[in-house]
Design a protein around this motif. Structure first.
Motif, short mmCIF file in Angstrom:
data_model
loop_
_atom_site.label_atom_id
_atom_site.label_comp_id
_atom_site.label_asym_id
_atom_site.label_seq_id
_atom_site.Cartn_x
_atom_site.Cartn_y
_atom_site.Cartn_z
N SER A 59 0.81 -1.22 0.00
CA SER A 59 0.00 0.00 0.00
C SER A 59 0.85 1.27 0.00
N GLU A 60 1.97 1.25 0.70
CA GLU A 60 2.82 2.44 0.74
C GLU A 60 3.44 2.71 -0.63
N LEU A 61 3.92 1.66 -1.29
CA LEU A 61 4.47 1.84 -2.63
C LEU A 61 3.39 2.27 -3.61
N THR A 62 2.17 1.75 -3.45
CA THR A 62 1.06 2.16 -4.32
C THR A 62 0.76 3.63 -4.14
N LYS A 63 0.76 4.10 -2.87
CA LYS A 63 0.50 5.51 -2.62
C LYS A 63 1.60 6.37 -3.24
#
Length: 324
Positions: A101-105
């Motif tokens: 999720s952090e990389l997606t954000k």
């Protein structure tokens, strides 16, 4: 110039629209107000933008922003097309999902920042959404935009609609022609774009910026009718137009675009004269029909003509004009 919302705003807009299904004609309740039934969500979208002379500075409306945001969230391709005399795709990518999720954000932050840089206008001609070439070729821009999305995708056009290049040069008097006749000409010339199965949405049609003269209500309606008929004839599965006014100034320091002179208002009726009964004085007919496009206006004009004939006791010769 143009800007889509920050990532936080994108997430909110997608959440609001998320209950809509990605089909033309779907939608209900509050969400249906935000997104017209003709647009789909979570599908590839192409936006052709006229940031050019003689057309008001464009902006992404809430509806267009919602559709773009939805495509981003669904990892679908977003395409931006520049409208000028030689339309060009300046951006066409889909957001890549990250491993977590952090990389997606982070990927979404970077993707939206890149979109906003292009929408604001860049120093590189290859990625500048602002017009680079004189004149305006909306027909070709529509074709390029449609070529980047599959059947079921959305094609959005933000422009005044006043094309100034062949085969659809509005400077050649198209505002006085019947929209169906214009479509027939394009069809016979094999110049209709391929819009089969796409959802087409127009924004800003008929609204102009100085030095282009304002068109007035009747001619704005004519511009809308022409482009809607073109899109339908080209195979679009549905066509809609945002009629909200845009009275902004033009984008400064752009290449020139020819002035389209609106048809003059009809003059007074005189005896012993030739009177052209057409759209300009409200006596135009629907295509292949005996129904007036403007029944009230036609009745007023014909009543004035009848009064003139009776008063002057003249003979009248009716002549059918070519193409009528």
């Amino acid at each position: 110039m143009i800007r889509i919302g920050r990532v936080a705003a994108i997430a909110t807009m997608v959440a609001l629209a998320g209950s809509l299904s990605a089909g033309c004609g779907s939608g209900s309740g509050v969400d249906a107000v935000l997104v017209p039934h003709c647009l789909a969500l979570k599908v590839p979208v192409a936006v052709a933008i006229g940031a050019r002379s003689n057309s008001p500075e464009p902006s992404l409306t809430p509806v267009v922003s919602t559709v773009v945001n939805s495509a981003i969230d669904a990892y679908k391709t977003v395409t931006l097309v520049r409208i000028d005399g030689q339309p060009k795709v300046v951006f066409s990518e889909a957001l890549s999902s990250g491993a977590n999720s952090e990389l997606t954000k982070q990927a979404k932050d970077a993707y939206v920042a890149q979109l906003n840089r292009i929408l604001a206008g860049t120093a590189q001609q290859s990625t500048d959404i602002r017009a680079q070439v004189p004149q305006a070729d909306l027909l070709d821009a529509l074709a390029e935009a449609a070529s980047t999305v599959p059947t079921g995708g959305d094609v959005v056009v933000i422009d005044s609609g006043l094309q100034t290049t062949e085969p659809l040069d509005f400077g050649a008097g198209l505002l006085g022609d019947d929209p169906h006749s214009i479509v027939d000409y394009l069809r016979q010339a094999n110049e209709l774009p391929s819009l089969q199965g796409r959802h087409v949405y127009f924004v800003g049609l008929g609204w102009t910026a100085s030095p282009q003269p304002a068109l007035g209500i009747a001619n704005r309606k004519k511009v809308v009718a022409i482009w809607e008929q073109i899109a339908k004839a080209a195979g679009a599965s549905c066509v809609a137009t945002d009629l909200t006014a845009n009275t902004s100034n033009e984008v400064p320091n752009r290449p020139p675009v020819a002035i389209v002179t609106p048809p003059p208002p009809p003059g007074p009726l005189h005896p012993c004269s030739v009177i052209n009964l057409g759209d300009n004085n409200h006596v135009g007919f629907d295509f292949n029909s005996t129904t007036f496009r403007d029944p009230v206006g036609a009745q007023t004009t014909l009543r004035r003509l009848a009064e003139l004939i009776i008063k002057s006791n003249e003979k009248v010769t009716l002549i059918a004009m070519p193409g009528s």
